[in-house]
Write a protein that holds these residues in place. Structure first.
Motif, PDB file in Angstrom:
ATOM      1  N   ASP A 154      50.632  32.533 -42.921  1.00  0.00           N
ATOM      2  CA  ASP A 154      51.596  31.476 -43.250  1.00  0.00           C
ATOM      3  C   ASP A 154      51.007  30.087 -43.073  1.00  0.00           C
ATOM      4  N   GLN A 155      49.913  29.965 -42.327  1.00  0.00           N
ATOM      5  CA  GLN A 155      49.289  28.669 -42.091  1.00  0.00           C
ATOM      6  C   GLN A 155      48.317  28.287 -43.201  1.00  0.00           C
ATOM      7  N   LEU A 156      48.170  29.136 -44.203  1.00  0.00           N
ATOM      8  CA  LEU A 156      47.319  28.838 -45.351  1.00  0.00           C
ATOM      9  C   LEU A 156      48.179  28.355 -46.513  1.00  0.00           C
ATOM     10  N   LEU A 157      47.856  27.203 -47.066  1.00  0.00           N
ATOM     11  CA  LEU A 157      48.619  26.696 -48.208  1.00  0.00           C
ATOM     12  C   LEU A 157      48.568  27.661 -49.382  1.00  0.00           C
ATOM     13  N   GLY A 208      48.676  23.094 -33.440  1.00  0.00           N
ATOM     14  CA  GLY A 208      49.915  23.788 -33.712  1.00  0.00           C
ATOM     15  C   GLY A 208      49.761  24.969 -34.649  1.00  0.00           C
ATOM     16  N   ILE A 209      48.518  25.390 -34.928  1.00  0.00           N
ATOM     17  CA  ILE A 209      48.260  26.404 -35.949  1.00  0.00           C
ATOM     18  C   ILE A 209      48.138  27.784 -35.318  1.00  0.00           C
ATOM     19  N   ASN A 210      48.959  28.720 -35.784  1.00  0.00           N
ATOM     20  CA  ASN A 210      48.932  30.105 -35.330  1.00  0.00           C
ATOM     21  C   ASN A 210      47.935  30.922 -36.145  1.00  0.00           C
ATOM     22  N   LEU A 270      53.099  26.765 -44.085  1.00  0.00           N
ATOM     23  CA  LEU A 270      53.393  25.746 -43.073  1.00  0.00           C
ATOM     24  C   LEU A 270      52.305  24.683 -43.056  1.00  0.00           C
ATOM     25  N   HIS A 271      52.715  23.422 -43.019  1.00  0.00           N
ATOM     26  CA  HIS A 271      51.761  22.312 -42.992  1.00  0.00           C
ATOM     27  C   HIS A 271      51.583  21.850 -41.551  1.00  0.00           C
ATOM     28  N   ASP A 272      50.327  21.866 -41.059  1.00  0.00           N
ATOM     29  CA  ASP A 272      50.122  21.607 -39.637  1.00  0.00           C
ATOM     30  C   ASP A 272      48.722  21.051 -39.378  1.00  0.00           C
ATOM     31  N   PHE A 273      48.472  20.694 -38.105  1.00  0.00           N
ATOM     32  CA  PHE A 273      47.212  20.081 -37.695  1.00  0.00           C
ATOM     33  C   PHE A 273      46.707  20.705 -36.394  1.00  0.00           C
ATOM     34  N   ALA A 274      45.391  20.574 -36.191  1.00  0.00           N
ATOM     35  CA  ALA A 274      44.765  20.934 -34.924  1.00  0.00           C
ATOM     36  C   ALA A 274      43.566  20.019 -34.739  1.00  0.00           C
ATOM     37  N   VAL A 275      42.939  20.093 -33.568  1.00  0.00           N
ATOM     38  CA  VAL A 275      41.725  19.315 -33.321  1.00  0.00           C
ATOM     39  C   VAL A 275      40.655  20.221 -32.728  1.00  0.00           C
ATOM     40  N   GLU A 276      39.424  19.898 -33.054  1.00  0.00           N
ATOM     41  CA  GLU A 276      38.256  20.522 -32.440  1.00  0.00           C
ATOM     42  C   GLU A 276      37.704  19.538 -31.423  1.00  0.00           C
ATOM     43  N   LEU A 277      37.387  20.017 -30.228  1.00  0.00           N
ATOM     44  CA  LEU A 277      37.005  19.152 -29.118  1.00  0.00           C
ATOM     45  C   LEU A 277      35.667  19.578 -28.522  1.00  0.00           C
ATOM     46  N   GLU A 327      43.220  19.968 -40.697  1.00  0.00           N
ATOM     47  CA  GLU A 327      44.532  20.031 -41.332  1.00  0.00           C
ATOM     48  C   GLU A 327      44.712  21.374 -42.031  1.00  0.00           C
ATOM     49  N   ASN A 328      45.749  22.080 -41.629  1.00  0.00           N
ATOM     50  CA  ASN A 328      46.106  23.374 -42.224  1.00  0.00           C
ATOM     51  C   ASN A 328      45.047  24.443 -41.953  1.00  0.00           C
ATOM     52  N   GLY A 329      45.437  25.685 -42.270  1.00  0.00           N
ATOM     53  CA  GLY A 329      44.530  26.793 -42.045  1.00  0.00           C
ATOM     54  C   GLY A 329      43.258  26.707 -42.850  1.00  0.00           C
TER      55      GLY A 329
END
Length: 392
Positions: free
Chosen positions: A134-137, A128-130, A144-151, A15-17
């Motif tokens: 801006d992706q750091l709170l 969705g994180i660039n 910007l509030h966003d999510f990603a996954v590690e696979l 979640e988030n940067g």
């Protein structure tokens, strides 16, 4: 490429940067063979410079490194930064870069909006994180509030094969996936949207899950303006007793966002769909959980650009533990940062709103078919050489 389900994967929610960047940079420090990154936005800021350092170190260890950034989203990238990448041995490519015409951008549509990181064929990140601050709170109230996954697991090989097949420009990435068989509990599907073979795949995944929902749908999407059929599926789910919650922007990064989404309140709220506006900062998420088990995380918004024009990538995950974690995170956002839109807050039905709603619904219903008639040329990917006139 056909999107297949793969069993035996490990999936980690980020979640988030603050969670995403440390994990990516840590993984890059372990890269030995290949690194491939796709991003909509890459900037010369604290995050971009940290990425540059990590990539340069990977090259020094013998890894081949390619970065593909969108020509629209990454237009502000400085000449100094490009030169530093080239000097470090990192191959930078731009998707559909175009010069401005009379000061106006000409590459507004059909953007590369995917966010993918691949490392040595064993690890992938999708979301969705660039790569920008801006992706750091910590960057402030407009973060910007966003999510990603590690696979990890067999799904990584699918992602790397997709990347290899989708690239026809110079220096295409070689497939190095080793089909990691480490056991994991998650069933995962990598789903993409393009303008040729897979124009509706991501929307289809959403609709199938929504129609199959039995208890609960929690959906958070930054630019929520989907097609008529998906809206109808959400309304029908609520009417048959499914608890449907949609989280939208309440503190938008674009002024038009709340104006557009509020056109939909009359259609959804009377049917029982709960809409909550995220008010703390701009919402950038593109995630959903259905019945606590089915989940999706990715780059695709639910708007005409993402569903009909842009190149997007999501993962669909079937795993009770992951679904529970994402659901918990979203419920925390709802309790802490969201304001429910009650029936009393829905704007009154004036003649103008009735007429405009009809026009909007017809636009939503027919827009995908209209867009399909616009010729979609094969993308132009430009390899960026070092700029002799870098900024001083």
């Amino acid at each position: 490429m056909k999107h297949e389900w793969r069993d035996g994967n490990e999936v980690r929610l980020l979640e988030n940067g603050e969670e995403f960047f440390p994990r990516v940079f840590e993984a890059l420090r372990e890269a030995r063979r290949r690194v491939y990154i796709e991003t909509f936005i890459l900037l010369d800021d604290e995050v971009g410079r940290a990425l540059l350092q990590a990539l340069a170190e990977a090259v020094a260890r013998g890894a081949a490194v390619d970065v593909l950034a969108d020509g629209f989203g990454s237009e502000p990238l400085t000449a100094d930064y490009r030169a530093a990448l080239a000097a470090a041995g990192v191959r930078l490519h731009l998707y559909e870069p175009r010069r401005r015409l009379f000061g106006l951008r000409t590459n507004l549509f059909r953007r590369l909006h995917r966010k993918i990181v691949l490392i040595d064929g064993r690890l992938a990140f999708v979301g969705g994180i660039n790569f920008c601050s801006d992706q750091l709170l910590a960057s402030g109230p407009l973060a910007l509030h966003d999510f990603a996954v590690e696979l990890r697991g067999p799904i990584v090989a699918d992602i790397e094969r997709f990347v290899a097949r989708s690239r026809s420009a110079a220096h295409p990435p070689q497939t190095s996936a080793d089909e990691d068989r480490a056991p994991g509990p998650a069933r995962v599907r990598f789903v993409t949207r393009d303008n040729h073979r897979h124009p509706g795949d991501i929307e289809r995944e959403y609709r199938v899950a929504i129609r199959a929902a039995q208890r609960e749908i929690v959906l958070a999407n930054a630019y929520f303006f989907p097609g008529y059929r998906l809206l109808r599926d959400l309304r029908n789910a609520a009417r048959r007793g499914v608890r449907v919650t949609v989280v939208v922007q309440g503190k938008p990064d674009l002024r038009i966002v709340p104006i557009v989404v509020r056109w939909l309140y009359h259609y959804l709220i009377p049917a029982g769909v709960r809409i909550c506006e995220f008010r703390t900062r701009p919402l950038h998420a593109k995630v959903a959980v259905v019945d606590g088990r089915w989940a999706t995380v990715g780059s695709s918004n639910l708007d005409p650009l993402s569903l009909s024009l842009n190149l997007e990538a999501n993962v669909v995950i079937v795993d009770a533990a992951f679904g529970a974690e994402l659901r918990t995170r979203l419920l925390q956002l709802l309790a802490r940062d969201c304001v429910p839109v009650t029936a009393a807050r829905v704007p009154k039905r004036t003649l103008w709103r009735i007429v405009s709603s009809v026009l909007v619904f017809h636009f939503l219903r027919h827009f995908p078919r209209w867009v399909e008639r616009i010729p979609a040329a094969r993308p132009r990917i430009e390899h960026v050489e070092a700029d002799a006139h870098a900024d001083r």
